[in-house]
Enzyme design. Structure first.
Site, PDB file in Angstrom:
ATOM      1  N   ALA A 170      -5.971  -9.780  -2.839  1.00 44.35           N
ATOM      2  CA  ALA A 170      -4.259 -10.359  -2.362  1.00 44.35           C
ATOM      3  C   ALA A 170      -3.636  -9.015  -1.732  1.00 44.35           C
ATOM      4  O   ALA A 170      -2.471  -8.755  -1.754  1.00 44.35           O
ATOM      5  CB  ALA A 170      -3.341 -10.633  -3.818  1.00 44.35           C
ATOM      6  N   HIS A 174      -1.134  -1.888   1.128  1.00 44.54           N
ATOM      7  CA  HIS A 174      -2.525  -1.521   0.586  1.00 44.54           C
ATOM      8  C   HIS A 174      -3.169  -1.075   1.755  1.00 44.54           C
ATOM      9  O   HIS A 174      -4.034  -0.187   1.833  1.00 44.54           O
ATOM     10  CB  HIS A 174      -3.907  -3.170   0.397  1.00 44.54           C
ATOM     11  CG  HIS A 174      -2.962  -4.370  -1.297  1.00 44.54           C
ATOM     12  ND1 HIS A 174      -2.636  -4.743  -1.112  1.00 44.54           N
ATOM     13  CD2 HIS A 174      -3.794  -2.869  -2.665  1.00 44.54           C
ATOM     14  CE1 HIS A 174      -2.561  -5.099  -2.976  1.00 44.54           C
ATOM     15  NE2 HIS A 174      -2.995  -3.600  -3.617  1.00 44.54           N
ATOM     16  N   GLY A 209      -2.092   4.421  -4.762  1.00 47.31           N
ATOM     17  CA  GLY A 209      -0.045   4.721  -4.154  1.00 47.31           C
ATOM     18  C   GLY A 209       0.363   4.739  -5.139  1.00 47.31           C
ATOM     19  O   GLY A 209       0.652   5.072  -6.372  1.00 47.31           O
ATOM     20  N   GLN A 210       1.863   5.574  -4.637  1.00 53.12           N
ATOM     21  CA  GLN A 210       2.448   5.983  -5.433  1.00 53.12           C
ATOM     22  C   GLN A 210       3.204   4.594  -6.087  1.00 53.12           C
ATOM     23  O   GLN A 210       3.681   5.261  -7.416  1.00 53.12           O
ATOM     24  CB  GLN A 210       3.545   6.804  -5.091  1.00 53.12           C
ATOM     25  CG  GLN A 210       4.769   7.045  -5.667  1.00 53.12           C
ATOM     26  CD  GLN A 210       5.995   7.881  -4.579  1.00 53.12           C
ATOM     27  OE1 GLN A 210       5.662   8.171  -3.996  1.00 53.12           O
ATOM     28  NE2 GLN A 210       6.813   7.538  -5.260  1.00 53.12           N
ATOM     29  N   LYS A 211       3.293   3.395  -6.284  1.00 53.14           N
ATOM     30  CA  LYS A 211       3.830   2.716  -6.566  1.00 53.14           C
ATOM     31  C   LYS A 211       3.490   2.457  -8.150  1.00 53.14           C
ATOM     32  O   LYS A 211       3.681   1.835  -9.430  1.00 53.14           O
ATOM     33  CB  LYS A 211       3.707   1.298  -5.992  1.00 53.14           C
ATOM     34  CG  LYS A 211       3.333  -0.586  -6.925  1.00 53.14           C
ATOM     35  CD  LYS A 211       4.371  -0.831  -6.807  1.00 53.14           C
ATOM     36  CE  LYS A 211       4.523  -2.413  -6.997  1.00 53.14           C
ATOM     37  NZ  LYS A 211       3.500  -2.326  -7.970  1.00 53.14           N
TER      38      LYS A 211
HETATM   39  P1  AMP Z   1      -3.487  -2.947  -6.939  1.00 45.57           P
HETATM   40  O1  AMP Z   1      -4.306  -3.904  -6.041  1.00 45.57           O
HETATM   41  O2  AMP Z   1      -2.277  -3.907  -7.598  1.00 45.57           O
HETATM   42  O3  AMP Z   1      -4.592  -2.909  -7.824  1.00 45.57           O
HETATM   43  O4  AMP Z   1      -3.636  -2.025  -5.785  1.00 45.57           O
HETATM   44  C1  AMP Z   1      -4.332  -1.495  -5.196  1.00 45.57           C
HETATM   45  C2  AMP Z   1      -3.790   0.138  -4.102  1.00 45.57           C
HETATM   46  O5  AMP Z   1      -2.378  -0.470  -4.292  1.00 45.57           O
HETATM   47  C3  AMP Z   1      -2.798   1.146  -5.690  1.00 45.57           C
HETATM   48  O6  AMP Z   1      -3.845   2.267  -6.115  1.00 45.57           O
HETATM   49  C4  AMP Z   1      -1.661   0.832  -5.974  1.00 45.57           C
HETATM   50  O7  AMP Z   1      -0.994   1.790  -6.081  1.00 45.57           O
HETATM   51  C5  AMP Z   1      -1.445   0.396  -4.183  1.00 45.57           C
HETATM   52  N1  AMP Z   1      -0.475  -0.433  -3.605  1.00 45.57           N
HETATM   53  C6  AMP Z   1       0.301  -1.765  -4.289  1.00 45.57           C
HETATM   54  N2  AMP Z   1       1.183  -2.169  -3.913  1.00 45.57           N
HETATM   55  C7  AMP Z   1       1.223  -0.738  -2.998  1.00 45.57           C
HETATM   56  C8  AMP Z   1       2.493  -0.856  -2.533  1.00 45.57           C
HETATM   57  N3  AMP Z   1       3.452  -1.114  -2.549  1.00 45.57           N
HETATM   58  N4  AMP Z   1       2.783   0.878  -1.563  1.00 45.57           N
HETATM   59  C9  AMP Z   1       1.623   2.023  -1.807  1.00 45.57           C
HETATM   60  N5  AMP Z   1       0.332   1.820  -2.752  1.00 45.57           N
HETATM   61  C10 AMP Z   1       0.871   0.158  -2.937  1.00 45.57           C
END
Ligand code: AMP
Length: 284
Positions: A30, A35, A145-147
């Site tokens: 998604a 990402h 991500g820092q998020k």
């Molecule tokens: P996820 O698909 O949510 O597991 O996220 C995958 C990677 O994308 C993880 O390292 C998250 O921290 C990063 N990520 C998610 N949202 C953001 C964002 N808004 N800004 C930067 N990195 C993000």
């Protein structure tokens, strides 16, 4: 761009490109611009960029949104290809967790507070799946991500403690123009909820302003965030002012802090944070 479903195929691809430096971006799909920023960096800084797309069941508690988590593989693959990823690894659940799978990676105390305390078992799932993915992809550097700041610290600590040899690098949170941190879960928000959710980033930005005006008292900072985020439709789960490296809650004024929160907006659980007194690049 190659797309592999089997660990053996992804591993063979990796082995065949042994001389190249590999940047890796693990995701749950998604994909959004947050990402994309990680994938762009992996492409820019390495000979080959690898992305994984895997909604990892072991990091969801039974009552959480594993089944409902947004999935859009066609759009995800198009984004990876457009940015220039060389390989996407998108396995099925039983490829990563075959029948009888029982081994788990348990991270240390850094995984027990904040998200770890709100979501027991979450970081065991995260550490386990990343150990498996790192062993298949064998990246030189993985981007996070820092998020999900605590995840970044948990994985940095794990890679060091287990000697995985993977550099774990943090990338800034990408936000919508109005400040909302991008998240796959934002797709769950109604228009009203989306508006209410803005109180979260606004509260963190206000704390950042307080900090830059000299506020260092962790209790005052926490109270300020709680007040600013106290809007109808937003239920705060926690507000934390913690040491950015250990994630220990600060009891006294300090020269650096991670200010973070988790909240429910309607049925959607959102997290966000800001780092003050320290740059993201210093987190290693
Ligand atoms: P996820 O698909 O949510 O597991 O996220 C995958 C990677 O994308 C993880 O390292 C998250 O921290 C990063 N990520 C998610 N949202 C953001 C964002 N808004 N800004 C930067 N990195 C993000």
């Amino acid at each position: 761009m190659k797309v592999f479903r089997l660990g053996s195929d992804a591993r063979a691809f990796r082995t065949a490109s042994a001389a190249a430096s590999i940047g890796f971006v693990p995701t749950m799909g998604a994909l959004h611009d947050g990402h994309a920023s990680l994938i762009e960096r992996a492409v820019r800084e390495h000979d080959l960029a690898v992305v994984s797309i895997f909604v990892n069941p072991t990091q969801f508690a039974p009552h959480e949104d594993f089944a409902a988590y947004p999935r859009d593989e066609a759009a995800d693959l198009a984004m990876c290809e457009r940015i220039g990823a060389a390989m996407v690894f998108a396995p099925a659940v039983d490829e990563i967790y075959p029948l009888g799978d029982a081994t788990r990676v348990r991270p240390g105390p850094i995984s027990e507070r904040l998200e770890g305390s709100a979501r027991p078992g979450h970081f065991v799932g995260v550490a386990t799946v990343l150990t498996k993915l790192f062993s298949i992809v064998r990246p030189d550097v993985a981007y996070f991500g820092q998020k999900d700041f605590q995840q970044l610290r948990v994985v940095q600590t794990m890679s060091r403690d287990l000697g995985l040899g993977v550099g774990v690098v943090g990338c800034p949170t990408v936000r919508e123009p109005d400040g909302l941190a991008m998240s796959s879960r934002n797709r769950y928000l109604s228009a009203d909820e989306r508006r209410n959710a803005l109180a979260l980033s606004a509260a963190l930005f206000a704390a950042q302003d307080d900090w830059s005006r000299g506020q260092r008292d962790p209790t005052n900072l926490r109270d300020g965030v709680k007040r600013a985020a106290a809007v109808p439709g937003v239920a705060l789960e926690y507000v934390s002012v913690a040491d950015p490296l250990t994630l220990d809650e600060l009891a006294r004024p300090a020269e650096r802090a991670l200010i973070s929160l988790a909240a429910r907006v309607g049925r959607t659980r959102l997290i966000d944070n800001v780092l003050v007194g320290m740059k993201l690049e210093e987190i290693a």
